[in-house]
Design an enzyme around this catalytic site. Structure first.
Site, PDB file in Angstrom:
ATOM      1  N   HIS A  93      -4.922 -12.206  -0.523  1.00 35.97           N
ATOM      2  CA  HIS A  93      -6.270 -11.808  -0.967  1.00 35.97           C
ATOM      3  C   HIS A  93      -6.883 -12.824  -1.937  1.00 35.97           C
ATOM      4  O   HIS A  93      -7.896 -12.536  -2.580  1.00 35.97           O
ATOM      5  CB  HIS A  93      -6.255 -10.412  -1.602  1.00 35.97           C
ATOM      6  N   LYS A 127       0.825  -1.222   0.000  1.00 36.73           N
ATOM      7  CA  LYS A 127       0.000   0.000   0.000  1.00 36.73           C
ATOM      8  C   LYS A 127       0.852   1.262   0.000  1.00 36.73           C
ATOM      9  O   LYS A 127       0.325   2.366  -0.108  1.00 36.73           O
ATOM     10  CB  LYS A 127      -0.954  -0.017   1.200  1.00 36.73           C
ATOM     11  N   ASP A 162      -6.797 -11.027   8.512  1.00 38.43           N
ATOM     12  CA  ASP A 162      -6.957  -9.696   7.932  1.00 38.43           C
ATOM     13  C   ASP A 162      -8.430  -9.290   7.913  1.00 38.43           C
ATOM     14  O   ASP A 162      -8.803  -8.181   8.311  1.00 38.43           O
ATOM     15  CB  ASP A 162      -6.370  -9.697   6.514  1.00 38.43           C
TER      16      ASP A 162
END
Length: 333
Positions: free
Chosen positions: A249, A199, A277
Site C-alpha cells: 500500500h 485483515k 490490487d
C-alpha cells in the site's frame, strides 16, 4: 554423469510408478534420450524390470543372448543396445527405480570395477531423487496451505471472493512482462495470495461496512499490512514475501502507508501488487460502489501513474493484461 564416468554410449534413470507398476524414464541421455520421455515399461519386463524387482545390480554384456532383454525400447528409439549394466536406486531399503548404462564406447565389456562405480553413482542419485521428492511434496502441501489462508481471508467479505487469486494472477502478469527471475515470481505469487492476510485483525463489520469508515476504522484498516507482514514473517520460506505484503500500500510519490516509502525504495514486487490490487478492487463490485469497466480501471491506473503507482508497474500490467486478453484497444496506447 554415469555415462561419462563409465565411458558408455548412453545412460538413463528409470523410476517406478507404484500405482501402475511401470518404469518411466526420468532422465535419459545419448542419441535416443528425447524419444524415451514417453516410454513406459512394466516392472515385469526387461533387464531394468528384473533389477527393480530383485533389488540387485547386473551386467549383461550380450543382450541378444539374454531372455530378459526387452526389445521394445530399441524399436521405439532406433537405438541398438549391445550391452547393459544396471543398478537399483534404493532409499530406506526400498527400490524406487534403476540406473542403467549402455554400450561401452570402446566396445569392450562392462566389468566388476565398472559395476562398483555404477553402484556408487546409484547411491548418490537415489538420495538426490528422494530429497527432490520430499521437497516437492512439502512445497505442494505448503502451496495448498497458503491458498487455504488466502481463501479464508477472502471469505470474510462476500464482495472480495476470489480477490487474492485474481491479484496473484494480475501481479504475475506484470512480473512476467518484466521478465523477473523465477525466485521473484514465486515471492510475488505467494504475496499476491497473502497480501490481505492482515485483515484477519480487522472486524467483519468494518470490512463489510457500506458507508465511509471512521478515522478509527481507517487506522485499523491501514494497519493490515503490518499485521500481515508479522504473520507471514514467522513462516519459513516467506521472508521475501513479508516485505511485499508490508509495502503493497505504499505510493510511488511517498504518500502511502505504512512507512511512506517512495519510488524505487519500494520493492518492485510490492509496486506490482499495488497495481494488481487496485485493478481488481476497481473492477469488482464492493459494498460501497459498483464495479468499473476494465477500460475505465486502466484509464485510472494511467491517471495515477507516477503518483500512486509506479509507471513501470502500470505499463507492465497493461502490457501483460493486453496480451492475455488478446485484443488491442486505442486506450492502451
Amino acid at each position: 554423469m554415469a555415462k561419462r564416468i563409465l565411458n558408455a554410449s548412453a545412460s538413463s534413470v528409470l523410476l517406478i510408478d507404484e500405482e501402475k507398476q511401470e518404469l518411466f524414464f526420468e532422465f535419459a541421455d545419448g542419441e535416443a534420450g528425447g524419444a524415451l520421455k514417453e516410454v513406459r515399461i512394466s516392472v515385469q519386463s526387461g533387464i531394468a524390470g528384473w533389477v527393480a524387482r530383485h533389488g540387485r545390480p547386473i551386467i549383461v554384456n550380450d543382450v541378444a543372448r539374454d531372455q530378459r532383454f526387452y526389445k521394445g525400447v530399441d524399436r521405439t528409439t532406433g537405438f541398438t543396445t549391445k550391452s547393459i549394466m544396471c543398478a537399483p536406486l534404493i532409499v530406506r531399503n526400498k527400490v524406487i527405480g534403476v540406473i542403467e548404462v549402455l554400450n561401452k564406447l570402446d566396445e569392450s565389456d562392462f566389468n566388476e570395477r565398472d559395476l562398483e562405480a555404477l553402484k556408487a553413482v546409484a547411491s548418490t542419485a537415489a538420495l538426490a531423487i528422494d530429497n527432490l521428492r520430499i521437497h516437492g511434496e512439502l512445497l505442494y502441501g505448503y502451496s495448498n496451505a497458503v491458498r487455504a489462508l488466502a481463501t479464508a481471508i477472502d471469505e470474510k467479505d462476500p464482495y472480495t471472493c476470489g480477490h487474492s487469486q485474481r491479484v496473484k494472477e494480475y501481479a504475475l502478469l506484470c512480473a512476467r512482462a518484466l521478465s523477473l527471475p523465477p525466485g521473484e515470481l514465486e515471492a510475488i505469487e505467494y504475496a499476491g495470495l497473502l497480501h490481505d492476510i492482515g485483515k484477519i485483525g480487522v472486524s467483519d463489520a468494518t470490512l463489510r461496512k457500506a458507508g465511509p469508515l471512521t478515522s478509527q476504522e481507517w487506522a485499523l484498516m491501514r494497519n493490515h499490512p503490518r499485521i500481515g507482514a508479522s504473520i507471514v514473517g514467522s513462516i519459513p520460506r516467506l521472508e521475501e514475501v513479508r516485505e511485499l505484503i508490508l509495502h503493497h500500500h505504499e505510493h510511488y510519490d511517498g504518500t502511502g502507508y505504512p512507512r511512506g516509502l517512495k519510488g524505487e525504495s519500494i520493492p518492485i514486487g510490492a509496486r506490482l501488487l499495488a497495481v494488481a490490487d487496485a485493478f481488481d478492487t476497481m473492477t469488482t463490485n464492493r459494498a460501497y460502489r459498483a464495479a468499473l469497466s476494465m477500460d475505465s480501471a486502466i484509464e485510472e491506473l494511467r491517471r495515477c501513474s507516477g503518483t500512486q503507482f509506479c509507471p513501470v508497474a502500470v505499463e507492465a500490467f497493461i502490457s501483460g493484461f493486453m496480451r492475455r486478453q488478446g485484443y488491442l484497444s486505442p486506450l492502451y496506447y
